[in-house]
Design an enzyme around this catalytic site. Structure first.
Site, short mmCIF file in Angstrom:
data_model
loop_
_atom_site.label_atom_id
_atom_site.label_comp_id
_atom_site.label_asym_id
_atom_site.label_seq_id
_atom_site.Cartn_x
_atom_site.Cartn_y
_atom_site.Cartn_z
N GLU A 65 63.61 1.88 -10.93
CA GLU A 65 63.19 3.19 -11.45
C GLU A 65 63.98 4.34 -10.82
OE1 GLU A 65 58.93 3.55 -11.89
OE2 GLU A 65 59.05 5.69 -11.41
N ASP A 66 64.29 4.24 -9.55
CA ASP A 66 64.82 5.40 -8.83
C ASP A 66 66.24 5.25 -8.29
OD1 ASP A 66 62.48 6.79 -9.22
OD2 ASP A 66 61.58 6.14 -7.35
#
Ligand code: ZN
Length: 179
Positions: A69-70
């Site tokens: 996600e990051d």
């Protein structure tokens, strides 16, 4: 003399090294700008100490839960390095960044009830760590209303996860009860 770690535990060390490297330039949003890895350590610590989780693959997935996600990490990469179970666990916990934040939040709430047992534990620990940050190290510029809104949303997600990890659920409740 040092006792070598059993082979099964080496996956956890590899995840720690990988996640620390991938998140190396990131900081938490809180006003004291803690390194991002502090959040990952908090999540793994909660799983181990409060949840009683000892499965090295679950602990590895916890360390890796924000990499797709990051950071610039692909699910296939996780599968190649850590195996299919870790990849699936991380993807259960990964929001679709192409969607706007309110939509992501709504989907997270809806999907919480269908998470697997192990993903629930990681999600609970993640929410405890995030709410702890919002209560004690709020992101710069967040109004009281925004903080309350975040905590209420996290509470709704946690409510959908309840039933399998009583100690983690109680830890979340204790955190809120103190405020
Ligand atoms: Zn997280």
């Amino acid at each position: 003399m040092l006792t070598p770690l059993p082979e099964s535990n080496s996956i956890f060390i590899a995840a720690l090294v990988f996640a620390t490297e991938r998140h190396r330039n990131q900081r938490r949003k809180g006003m004291d700008h803690l390194p991002y890895v502090n959040h990952l350590v908090a999540v793994v610590d909660l799983l181990w100490r409060v949840g009683g989780v000892r499965d090295p693959e679950v602990l590895a997935a916890a360390f890796l839960h924000d990499t797709v996600e990051d950071t610039d990490t692909k699910p296939e990469e996780l599968e190649r390095l850590f195996g299919v179970r870790v990849r699936i666990l991380v993807m259960e916990l990964t929001d679709d960044r192409s969607l706007p934040s309110p939509v992501r939040k709504r989907i997270q709430e809806e999907h919480a009830a269908s998470l697997t047992l192990e993903a629930r534990a990681i999600k609970l620990a993640d929410k405890i760590s995030n709410v702890d940050d919002v209560l004690h190290r709020p992101p710069f510029g967040w109004t009281k209303g925004r903080r309350q809104e975040y905590i209420a949303w996290a509470g709704r997600v946690v409510d959908r996860l309840r039933g399998d990890w009583p100690a983690l659920e109680a830890e979340f409740d204790r955190l809120l009860a103190g405020h």
